[in-house]
Scaffold this active site. Structure first.
Site, PDB file in Angstrom:
ATOM      1  CB  CYS A  52      -2.963 -13.685  -2.089  1.00  0.00           C
ATOM      2  SG  CYS A  52      -4.710 -14.003  -2.397  1.00  0.00           S
TER       3      CYS A  52
ATOM      4  CG  PHE B 273     -10.543  -7.871  -6.879  1.00  0.00           C
ATOM      5  CD1 PHE B 273     -11.606  -8.756  -7.038  1.00  0.00           C
ATOM      6  CD2 PHE B 273      -9.725  -7.640  -7.981  1.00  0.00           C
ATOM      7  CE1 PHE B 273     -11.832  -9.397  -8.249  1.00  0.00           C
ATOM      8  CE2 PHE B 273      -9.943  -8.263  -9.196  1.00  0.00           C
ATOM      9  CZ  PHE B 273     -10.997  -9.147  -9.337  1.00  0.00           C
TER      10      PHE B 273
ATOM     11  CG  ASP C 143      -5.040  -7.187  -3.135  1.00  0.00           C
ATOM     12  OD1 ASP C 143      -4.462  -8.290  -3.291  1.00  0.00           O
ATOM     13  OD2 ASP C 143      -5.285  -6.700  -2.018  1.00  0.00           O
TER      14      ASP C 143
ATOM     15  CG  ASP D 272     -14.889  -5.706  -2.659  1.00  0.00           C
ATOM     16  OD1 ASP D 272     -13.688  -6.044  -2.686  1.00  0.00           O
ATOM     17  OD2 ASP D 272     -15.782  -6.411  -2.176  1.00  0.00           O
TER      18      ASP D 272
ATOM     19  NE  ARG E  76      -2.788  -1.509   3.437  1.00  0.00           N
ATOM     20  CZ  ARG E  76      -3.181  -2.734   3.771  1.00  0.00           C
ATOM     21  NH1 ARG E  76      -3.854  -3.467   2.895  1.00  0.00           N
ATOM     22  NH2 ARG E  76      -2.899  -3.245   4.954  1.00  0.00           N
TER      23      ARG E  76
END
Length: 396
Positions: A340, A228, A300, A250, A212
């Protein structure tokens, strides 16, 4: 007497290198009564003691090693030592970032397999993901109470992976008094909101903290699309860094509400902030059709692959969103893209992003490679601890 797990011939090499997992297909036999989560002694075919771990009869990871020291018992003092070491190893990170939210225990990388513990101010949020972790729950909680006597302890072991271990999901207050939710925690001079009861995983994605801050370098006077976005962490940093406009996108309305509240809490200019409740895949296509252009796009997404069978589909998903995102960037714009998915290794992710650029008809230049924050360490003997990969790509 603990049960004994005897490995097949030549299947002890990973344990000799202190990798903490024993897979089911590497075991020749089990002697004695090995119970779910119970402590077992692991031996080579030749009879050499290799480690002491937790047995999980329903998992492909049949044993997770607690200790490679034959003289170290798995008792209260063991958990105290591990937690004290984990806290000590993070003190510099906590001080540098003025953190009241951080990962205290990162599972195998901290010598506590199957255990994740995050701290948010005066609340410890625990995830016990393995049979061994669940079996040692009382000792672990007692060790936490002794180390942090004034903190509340909350359980968020409500995750699907526990089923692979023969466990049911659980959640709820373990110790102390939980503050009203959502609550705040500090990170790099910002106050962020977290809901430890209803939020994803333990409530917040603190593994992206460093990223970030890195993203903030690229956003001054720029139009930023944060995909996201969850509770808007990247967007909050971007507003503080002087972005001309931030669009948070989102599918979750409650998450977007927290994103808005976080911006207000930090007294940022919310006239520059738009929160869009939408399926990001569809939204990106809509922007492309409308020929909407952004200076910076952040991708993300959640984990796309939980097992190897899902990896081909995950590759297609990552390629698709990166391709469309690139088509929504102005020439010379910046794409910050992440995966991730632990099963997605860094070279494969880079190849997917390169293929996405090719299909988008754009040229890309990787200008930074990113990873998880420093309070999410990667054990040298446990490369699986490296799961978060990020690329900063300039797109022409």
């Amino acid at each position: 007497m603990s049960a004994k797990v005897i490995l097949k011939k030549a299947r002890d090499k990973s344990l000799q290198r202190r990798h903490p997992w024993v897979f089911s297909n590497g075991i020749e036999r089990v002697e004695g009564n090995a119970e779910l989560g119970g402590t077992v002694e692991v031996y080579s075919k030749e009879g050499k003691w290799l480690g002491r771990g937790a047995y999980s009869p329903q998992s492909q990871i049949r044993v997770r090693i607690w200790t490679f020291d034959q003289d170290e018992a798995v008792d209260l003092a063991f958990f105290q030592r591990r937690i004290e070491r984990a806290q000590a190893g993070r003190e510099h990170v906590i001080a540098q970032g003025g953190l009241t939210g951080y990962r205290l225990v990162a599972g195998e990388s901290d010598g506590l397999p199957g255990i994740t513990i995050d701290r948010f101010n005066n609340v410890l949020v625990c995830q016990l993901l393995s049979a061994g972790a669940e079996a040692q729950r009382e000792l672990l909680i007692e060790a936490l109470r002794l180390q942090f006597p004034k903190l509340c302890i909350y359980d968020r072991s409500d995750v699907e992976v526990r089923k692979k271990e023969g466990l049911k999901p659980t959640s709820g207050l373990i110790h102390g008094e939980l503050p009203p939710q959502p609550m705040t925690f500090s990170e790099n001079g910002l106050e962020l909101l977290v809901d430890v009861i209803n939020g994803h995983k333990t409530g917040a994605y603190i593994d992206q903290r460093d990223n970030r801050a890195i993203a903030a370098k690229y956003v001054k006077d720029q139009r930023v699309l944060n995909c996201f976005c969850y509770t808007g962490g990247f967007g909050t940093y971007a507003l503080r860094a002087g972005a001309a406009e931030v669009v948070n996108a989102d599918v979750s309305a409650p998450a977007l509400k927290l994103a808005q509240q976080t911006a207000e809490l930090n007294q940022l200019d919310t006239s520059k902030l738009t929160n869009v409740e939408a399926d990001v895949f569809k939204l990106l296509r809509k922007y492309r059709e409308e020929k909407a252009q952004f200076d910076v796009i952040i991708l993300d997404p959640p984990k796309f692959a939980d097992n190897k069978a899902q990896l081909p589909g995950a590759c297609r998903g990552y390629k698709d969103i990166n391709m469309v995102a690139m088509q929504c960037l102005k020439p010379g714009g910046i794409l910050l893209t992440y995966s991730c998915s632990g099963l997605m290794d860094a070279p494969l992710f880079q190849k997917i992003v390169a293929d996405a650029a090719l299909d988008a008809g754009r040229d890309g230049q990787i200008i930074e490679k990113l990873t998880q924050a420093a309070d999410h360490p990667i054990g040298c003997a446990y490369p699986e601890g490296f799961y978060l990969k990020g690329l900063v790509v300039r797109v022409w």
